[in-house]
Design an enzyme around this catalytic site. Structure first.
Site, PDB file in Angstrom:
ATOM      1  N   HIS A  63       0.856  -1.189   0.000  1.00  0.00           N
ATOM      2  CA  HIS A  63       0.000   0.000   0.000  1.00  0.00           C
ATOM      3  C   HIS A  63       0.890   1.237   0.000  1.00  0.00           C
ATOM      4  O   HIS A  63       2.055   1.187   0.405  1.00  0.00           O
ATOM      5  CB  HIS A  63      -0.903   0.014   1.236  1.00  0.00           C
ATOM      6  N   GLU A  65       1.021   3.814   1.913  1.00  0.00           N
ATOM      7  CA  GLU A  65       1.570   4.158   3.225  1.00  0.00           C
ATOM      8  C   GLU A  65       2.769   3.284   3.566  1.00  0.00           C
ATOM      9  O   GLU A  65       3.803   3.784   4.037  1.00  0.00           O
ATOM     10  CB  GLU A  65       0.508   3.971   4.322  1.00  0.00           C
ATOM     11  N   CYS A  93      -5.976   1.811   6.056  1.00  0.00           N
ATOM     12  CA  CYS A  93      -6.650   0.574   6.465  1.00  0.00           C
ATOM     13  C   CYS A  93      -6.022   0.062   7.774  1.00  0.00           C
ATOM     14  O   CYS A  93      -5.075   0.651   8.301  1.00  0.00           O
ATOM     15  CB  CYS A  93      -6.522  -0.479   5.360  1.00  0.00           C
ATOM     16  N   CYS A  96      -2.237  -0.656   7.497  1.00  0.00           N
ATOM     17  CA  CYS A  96      -1.426   0.559   7.433  1.00  0.00           C
ATOM     18  C   CYS A  96      -1.400   1.285   8.769  1.00  0.00           C
ATOM     19  O   CYS A  96      -0.362   1.829   9.160  1.00  0.00           O
ATOM     20  CB  CYS A  96      -1.923   1.463   6.309  1.00  0.00           C
TER      21      CYS A  96
END
Length: 179
Positions: A63, A65, A93, A96
């Site tokens: 992701h 992040e 999420c 993360c």
């Protein structure tokens, strides 16, 4: 929560940094990835940036992040990033949020909320969990409209592309059945 300063042009620091995160999201979209971008900033300097690359890397943890945090940690030579702010175009999420807490990021600023998987204020409020060994300040809604539009446009185009593919496949089937 810390307040961002306002430039003479009326743009906050948070908005300025979020524009950079949006540029990262655009790179993800160009690569066919879900367009989420992130940057890590400390003391007014970008430590690293990242964007979603889960599809191309076959990595569910890739992701925006996580990519930005990995790069920032490598750049500063420490897996801890206290005093830093993570700017991300979409609400983080659960995975993360965990990475953010473990990296000791001090503040998270995100653009659009994520009603299906957001773990900051939408589906869960994990940064409000005071049993964690690190507390993260957060602010959502910075350039929310722009950040949300990037994701909406991506999925709208993806659905349209799939409809075109199905229509083309149907036309081939119809032509083959006429033979």
């Amino acid at each position: 929560m810390s307040e961002s300063s306002i430039s003479p042009l009326g743009v906050t620091d948070d908005e300025r940094w979020m524009h950079l995160a949006l540029q990262c999201a655009a790179r993800a979209a160009e690569a066919g990835e879900v367009p989420v971008g992130a940057i890590v900033v400390r003391d007014g300097h970008v430590l690293a940036s990242g964007f979603n690359c889960s599809i191309s890397s076959h990595d569910p943890t890739a992701h925006a992040e996580v990519m930005a945090l990995r790069s920032a940690a490598e750049n500063v030579g420490n897996y801890r990033l206290p005093g830093s702010t993570l700017y991300v175009t979409l609400e983080p999420c659960v995975m993360c949020v965990g990475a953010i807490v473990h990296a000791r990021v001090s503040r998270v600023v995100f653009g659009a909320t994520e009603p299906k998987a957001g773990a900051v204020c939408s589906c869960a409020r994990l940064f409000d969990n005071h049993t964690f060994n690190w507390q993260v300040d957060w602010q959502g809604g910075v350039l929310a409209s722009e950040c949300g539009q990037v994701v909406s446009d991506f999925f709208r185009e993806r659905r349209a592309s799939r409809r075109r593919e199905r229509a083309a496949l149907g036309a081939v089937r119809d032509r083959d059945s006429e033979d």
